[in-house]
Design an enzyme around this catalytic site. Structure first.
Site, mmCIF file in Angstrom:
data_model
loop_
_atom_site.group_PDB
_atom_site.id
_atom_site.type_symbol
_atom_site.label_atom_id
_atom_site.label_comp_id
_atom_site.label_asym_id
_atom_site.label_seq_id
_atom_site.Cartn_x
_atom_site.Cartn_y
_atom_site.Cartn_z
ATOM 1 N N SER A 1 -24.980 18.010 67.043
ATOM 2 C CA SER A 1 -23.897 17.227 67.637
ATOM 3 C C SER A 1 -24.342 16.359 68.812
ATOM 4 O O SER A 1 -23.662 15.408 69.167
ATOM 5 C CB SER A 1 -22.758 18.142 68.090
ATOM 6 O OG SER A 1 -23.148 18.941 69.188
ATOM 7 N N LYS B 1 -22.039 19.420 75.405
ATOM 8 C CA LYS B 1 -21.592 18.051 75.105
ATOM 9 C C LYS B 1 -21.806 17.190 76.345
ATOM 10 O O LYS B 1 -22.171 17.666 77.417
ATOM 11 C CB LYS B 1 -20.102 18.015 74.723
ATOM 12 C CG LYS B 1 -19.670 18.958 73.615
ATOM 13 C CD LYS B 1 -20.160 18.536 72.251
ATOM 14 C CE LYS B 1 -19.689 19.519 71.186
ATOM 15 N NZ LYS B 1 -20.299 19.229 69.864
#
Length: 389
Positions: A54, A147
């Site tokens: 990701s 993230k």
């Protein structure tokens, strides 16, 4: 003048009764090492590994990194009865918790040297129960995600045609950002050629032969890598994919139990590439309670803002049985996104990260292993001690 009397010498004050056994020495050494490692892991820095793509290509699958706890300030634990150096489960078990909830303490954060800022790469405990094996873990034992923080408390975020805007201003684009591309080739692309393009198994999906005889692939690429692939003689077409999820599929309130309720998908027909505008809750800020605000912030108020006995009925909010027409947030929240924008399960799907879920700042990579390569090329030497930006 007096004279001191003679004092008979009786030997040293501390007598040695015998040397420690080997078992005692090992026990003390192991005990000291466990205590030291636990304190370092809690107060200063903790090691993590990247299991999913990701954040590619900023962070790669197989990167081992250290995460700083002192940047944002370490958190005190809510469950002190826990086996040291464990997370949710006891090592080598699937269902045996590593902690007991006989004693539960309030959580505090020690002073740090900075605050979470836009563009920081952050490790946090992902909030929704659906992403924690359906278990209500204590906050500091929820599953760890990593993230990039794209918006902080008080910001208004929008995404228009893949570009992120904060308070109306275009945000910097991470240099290694990736998007999804549809690739058509004359025939199947060999694993050797894919590896030569720098693509691991997590970077593409083969869709097989199409009706026109071409072979289709979905690849997550940087723009520079897409241009390289486009120039290959066996590639017939390459198309950047947009709106990977149709309008109205975000927020996914029914699965992740984060955004307010069924009205959210009807009121806010957003997609991964066209999203918002969305205001990020800030400590001390007050909102008016209505159908629209409850659709976006109702579950945040109910589950994550330290309230008890909260009910949402239609466009009404009740706290301790009393109707509430305005609400003041008790902590800051953040909006996180992966740099691999079309292959990241992030805040676009499950919502805000509360401040008490923040673990630390990703600091540097100390080892990187490419498990898809041969033994000679398995270690990515160029990533050793690389600072994370």
């Amino acid at each position: 003048m007096g004279f001191a009397k003679d004092v008979k010498y009786k030997g040293p004050a501390t007598q040695i009764h015998g040397e420690k056994s080997t078992r005692q020495e090992w026990t003390e050494a192991i005990g000291f090492a466990v205590i030291a490692a636990t304190l370092i892991r809690w107060l200063i820095m903790e090691a993590y590994t990247i299991p999913t793509p990701s954040m590619e290509n900023s962070l790669l699958v197989g990167d081992f990194l250290f995460v700083s706890k002192f940047h944002y300030g370490t958190r005190t634990t809510t469950t002190p009865l826990q086996i040291p150096l464990t997370h949710q489960k006891i090592w080598f078990t699937k269902n045996v918790p590593s902690y007991l909830e006989w004693i539960k303490l309030p959580q505090y954060r020690l002073p740090g040297i900075s605050h979470v800022k836009r563009e920081d790469v952050v490790v946090f405990n992902v909030p929704p129960k659906g992403l924690n094996d359906g278990i209500d873990y204590p906050v500091d034992l929820k599953t760890n995600y990593i993230k990039r923080c794209v918006a902080v408390a008080g910001d208004t975020l929008s995404i228009r045609d893949q570009q992120v805007y904060i308070n109306g201003v275009a945000s910097p684009v991470p240099p290694e950002i990736q998007f999804s591309y549809l690739i058509l080739s004359d025939g199947p692309i060999s694993e050797r050629n894919l590896a030569g393009l720098g693509l691991g198994i997590e970077d593409y999906q083969a869709h097989g032969r199409q009706a026109d005889g071409k072979f289709a692939y979905q690849m997550w690429l940087t723009k520079a890598r897409a241009e390289e692939i486009k120039a290959l003689p066996y590639i017939r077409a390459i198309e950047a994919q947009k709106r990977i999820h149709d309008e109205g599929t975000i927020p996914y309130s029914s699965y992740y139990d984060w955004y307010g309720g069924p009205d959210s998908t009807r009121l806010f027909r957003w997609s991964t590439d066209n999203f918002g505008p969305l205001w990020i809750p800030k400590e001390g800020a007050t909102i008016t309670i209505d159908k629209s605000t409850l659709a976006l912030y109702g579950t945040t108020i109910k589950l994550y803002d330290h309230n008890k006995n909260v009910k949402i009925e239609g466009d009404k909010l009740f706290i301790d049985g009393q109707p509430v027409t305005s609400y003041t947030f008790k902590q800051n929240y953040y909006f996180m996104m992966g740099d691999n924008r079309h292959n990241s399960l992030d805040s676009r799907f499950w919502g805000f990260v509360p401040e008490d879920h923040i673990v630390g700042k990703a600091f540097f990579i100390w080892l990187s292993v490419d498990n898809g390569s041969g033994l000679a090329n398995r270690i990515r030497w160029n990533r050793f001690f690389k600072l994370i930006k």
